[in-house]
Write a protein that holds these residues in place. Structure first.
Motif, PDB file in Angstrom:
ATOM      1  N   UNK A 125       0.784  -1.233   0.000  1.00 40.04           N
ATOM      2  CA  UNK A 125       0.000   0.000   0.000  1.00 40.04           C
ATOM      3  C   UNK A 125       0.819   1.288   0.000  1.00 40.04           C
ATOM      4  N   UNK A 126       2.131   1.223   0.098  1.00 44.23           N
ATOM      5  CA  UNK A 126       2.963   2.425   0.151  1.00 44.23           C
ATOM      6  C   UNK A 126       3.852   2.521  -1.086  1.00 44.23           C
ATOM      7  N   UNK A 127       4.012   3.739  -1.613  1.00 47.11           N
ATOM      8  CA  UNK A 127       4.826   3.948  -2.806  1.00 47.11           C
ATOM      9  C   UNK A 127       5.537   5.291  -2.721  1.00 47.11           C
ATOM     10  N   UNK A 128       6.544   5.444  -3.561  1.00 41.03           N
ATOM     11  CA  UNK A 128       7.260   6.710  -3.715  1.00 41.03           C
ATOM     12  C   UNK A 128       7.221   7.086  -5.186  1.00 41.03           C
ATOM     13  N   UNK A 129       7.278   8.393  -5.477  1.00 38.83           N
ATOM     14  CA  UNK A 129       7.200   8.833  -6.869  1.00 38.83           C
ATOM     15  C   UNK A 129       8.031  10.087  -7.091  1.00 38.83           C
ATOM     16  N   UNK A 130       8.379  10.316  -8.367  1.00 39.41           N
ATOM     17  CA  UNK A 130       9.120  11.506  -8.789  1.00 39.41           C
ATOM     18  C   UNK A 130       8.538  11.988 -10.107  1.00 39.41           C
ATOM     19  N   UNK A 131       8.401  13.309 -10.221  1.00 41.80           N
ATOM     20  CA  UNK A 131       7.824  13.917 -11.419  1.00 41.80           C
ATOM     21  C   UNK A 131       8.678  15.096 -11.859  1.00 41.80           C
ATOM     22  N   UNK A 132       8.801  15.290 -13.162  1.00 36.47           N
ATOM     23  CA  UNK A 132       9.420  16.486 -13.734  1.00 36.47           C
ATOM     24  C   UNK A 132       8.391  17.140 -14.649  1.00 36.47           C
ATOM     25  N   UNK A 133       8.167  18.440 -14.479  1.00 34.28           N
ATOM     26  CA  UNK A 133       7.138  19.146 -15.232  1.00 34.28           C
ATOM     27  C   UNK A 133       7.702  20.437 -15.797  1.00 34.28           C
ATOM     28  N   UNK A 134       7.314  20.739 -17.038  1.00 39.06           N
ATOM     29  CA  UNK A 134       7.765  21.972 -17.678  1.00 39.06           C
ATOM     30  C   UNK A 134       6.641  22.538 -18.539  1.00 39.06           C
TER      31      UNK A 134
ATOM     32  N   UNK B 144       3.218  25.207 -19.381  1.00 38.71           N
ATOM     33  CA  UNK B 144       1.944  25.541 -18.762  1.00 38.71           C
ATOM     34  C   UNK B 144       2.097  26.742 -17.852  1.00 38.71           C
ATOM     35  N   UNK B 145       1.707  26.621 -16.599  1.00 37.04           N
ATOM     36  CA  UNK B 145       1.832  27.738 -15.655  1.00 37.04           C
ATOM     37  C   UNK B 145       3.255  27.877 -15.131  1.00 37.04           C
ATOM     38  N   UNK B 146       4.167  26.921 -15.450  1.00 33.48           N
ATOM     39  CA  UNK B 146       5.543  26.981 -14.967  1.00 33.48           C
ATOM     40  C   UNK B 146       6.473  27.435 -16.083  1.00 33.48           C
ATOM     41  N   UNK B 147       7.377  28.367 -15.759  1.00 35.32           N
ATOM     42  CA  UNK B 147       8.313  28.896 -16.750  1.00 35.32           C
ATOM     43  C   UNK B 147       9.669  28.202 -16.680  1.00 35.32           C
ATOM     44  N   UNK B 148       9.847  27.297 -15.725  1.00 34.12           N
ATOM     45  CA  UNK B 148      11.079  26.517 -15.646  1.00 34.12           C
ATOM     46  C   UNK B 148      10.724  25.084 -15.275  1.00 34.12           C
ATOM     47  N   UNK B 149      11.709  24.209 -15.373  1.00 34.53           N
ATOM     48  CA  UNK B 149      11.469  22.810 -15.038  1.00 34.53           C
ATOM     49  C   UNK B 149      11.256  22.667 -13.536  1.00 34.53           C
ATOM     50  N   UNK B 150      10.167  21.986 -13.146  1.00 35.75           N
ATOM     51  CA  UNK B 150       9.849  21.806 -11.733  1.00 35.75           C
ATOM     52  C   UNK B 150       9.810  20.319 -11.394  1.00 35.75           C
ATOM     53  N   UNK B 151      10.696  19.880 -10.517  1.00 39.11           N
ATOM     54  CA  UNK B 151      10.662  18.480 -10.081  1.00 39.11           C
ATOM     55  C   UNK B 151       9.704  18.315  -8.904  1.00 39.11           C
ATOM     56  N   UNK B 152       9.277  17.092  -8.672  1.00 38.93           N
ATOM     57  CA  UNK B 152       8.428  16.753  -7.527  1.00 38.93           C
ATOM     58  C   UNK B 152       8.888  15.419  -6.967  1.00 38.93           C
ATOM     59  N   UNK B 153       9.011  15.344  -5.644  1.00 36.24           N
ATOM     60  CA  UNK B 153       9.334  14.106  -4.956  1.00 36.24           C
ATOM     61  C   UNK B 153       8.275  13.868  -3.899  1.00 36.24           C
ATOM     62  N   UNK B 154       7.744  12.633  -3.839  1.00 36.52           N
ATOM     63  CA  UNK B 154       6.681  12.401  -2.878  1.00 36.52           C
ATOM     64  C   UNK B 154       6.503  10.940  -2.518  1.00 36.52           C
ATOM     65  N   UNK B 155       5.565  10.709  -1.610  1.00 34.32           N
ATOM     66  CA  UNK B 155       5.209   9.371  -1.169  1.00 34.32           C
ATOM     67  C   UNK B 155       3.692   9.286  -1.050  1.00 34.32           C
ATOM     68  N   UNK B 156       3.150   8.090  -1.248  1.00 31.81           N
ATOM     69  CA  UNK B 156       1.699   7.892  -1.209  1.00 31.81           C
ATOM     70  C   UNK B 156       1.366   6.628  -0.428  1.00 31.81           C
ATOM     71  N   UNK B 157       0.166   6.635   0.140  1.00 30.04           N
ATOM     72  CA  UNK B 157      -0.310   5.459   0.868  1.00 30.04           C
ATOM     73  C   UNK B 157      -1.756   5.183   0.473  1.00 30.04           C
ATOM     74  N   UNK B 158      -2.043   3.935   0.146  1.00 35.36           N
ATOM     75  CA  UNK B 158      -3.388   3.524  -0.258  1.00 35.36           C
ATOM     76  C   UNK B 158      -4.203   3.220   0.994  1.00 35.36           C
ATOM     77  N   UNK B 159      -4.983   4.219   1.448  1.00 36.12           N
ATOM     78  CA  UNK B 159      -5.790   4.046   2.652  1.00 36.12           C
ATOM     79  C   UNK B 159      -6.833   2.952   2.466  1.00 36.12           C
ATOM     80  N   UNK B 160      -7.527   2.978   1.332  1.00 37.50           N
ATOM     81  CA  UNK B 160      -8.505   1.960   0.971  1.00 37.50           C
ATOM     82  C   UNK B 160      -8.132   1.455  -0.414  1.00 37.50           C
ATOM     83  N   UNK B 161      -7.920   0.164  -0.544  1.00 36.48           N
ATOM     84  CA  UNK B 161      -7.425  -0.409  -1.795  1.00 36.48           C
ATOM     85  C   UNK B 161      -8.587  -0.801  -2.707  1.00 36.48           C
TER      86      UNK B 161
END
Length: 245
Positions: free
Chosen positions: A76-85, A87-104
């Motif tokens: 039920x637990x995961x980690x993720x990474x995103x790179x976005x460029x 739209x509303x962003x004028x430079x490359x924006x990374x994202x680092x995070x974690x998620x948990x599946x409360x109800x599967x």
């Protein structure tokens, strides 16, 4: 009597093997819950998921692109990474995070996933915002209703925003699905006048699913209201490709 005993033994041995089959083989109804375009992830991957999204943002009159990889680290637990460029962003924006599946949703009609992510303002700028999001889903047959709530702010509390979204996806058959999606974001605090006060995106979604891979298209409209200046509205066209490995 010997034949009957052999039959019972065969059934007992075969039952566990069936229980460990590929989850995609018997859960095609989850295809609509796995839709990601214009929305993000609603269910943790079984192992590793990779998906990308790109197209034209009519509100900003700019192209945008994003790529995400997510891996389940334990039940039920995961980690993720995103790179976005773009739209509303004028430079490359990374994202680092974690998620948990409360109800599967693999185990029932309902699903709930909570995630926490840090979004720096750029690859070389550590300052950014911490965002938490809750995604709820409800399956009715092959269809899926989803709701999204999110809140983000910078560590100093000088900048914050809230987001709400809704989505409905209908499965036409084992390969195709159609639906609608929308998302609204509202700034609560802003540091500069160039940042948007609110933005909205909504449109129709079409998807093609084959095994662990999917191709999706979103066509709709996007509006962005800046603190100074008029509200900008335009056509949005996004394409998404994703797979699980």
């Amino acid at each position: 009597m010997l034949q009957r005993g052999a039959l019972v033994l065969t059934l007992v041995v075969a039952a566990p093997m069936t229980g460990h089959a590929d989850p995609f083989a018997d859960q095609a109804d989850l295809a609509t819950v796995r839709s990601q375009i214009g929305w993000g992830t609603s269910i943790n991957p079984d192992r590793v998921g990779v998906w990308s999204e790109g197209g034209w943002n009519g509100g900003t009159h700019r192209a945008e692109v994003a790529a995400t990889v997510e891996a389940t680290v334990f039940a039920r637990a995961s980690v993720f990474a995103t790179a976005q460029y773009g739209g509303v962003y004028t430079n490359t924006r990374p994202t680092l995070g974690a998620a948990y599946q409360l109800i599967d949703p693999r185990k029932g009609a309902n699903g709930a996933r909570i995630s926490v992510a840090y979004k720096p303002e750029g690859l070389t700028e550590p300052e950014g915002e911490l965002e938490s999001a809750l995604v709820l889903s409800r399956r009715i047959g092959g269809d899926a209703f989803r709701a999204r709530l999110a809140y983000g702010q910078d560590p100093e509390g000088r900048e914050s925003d809230a987001e709400a979204g809704a989505s409905y996806m209908h499965r036409l058959d084992t390969s195709f699905e159609l639906g609608v999606t929308s998302r609204y974001r509202r700034a609560i605090k802003v540091k500069t006048t160039v940042e948007p006060r609110w933005d909205f995106i909504g449109g129709a979604v079409g998807g093609y699913v084959r095994g662990r891979s999917r191709f999706e298209l979103l066509l709709g409209a996007d509006s962005i209201a800046h603190t100074l200046g008029p509200t900008q509205t335009g056509v949005v066209g996004l394409v998404s490709v994703g797979t699980e490995i």
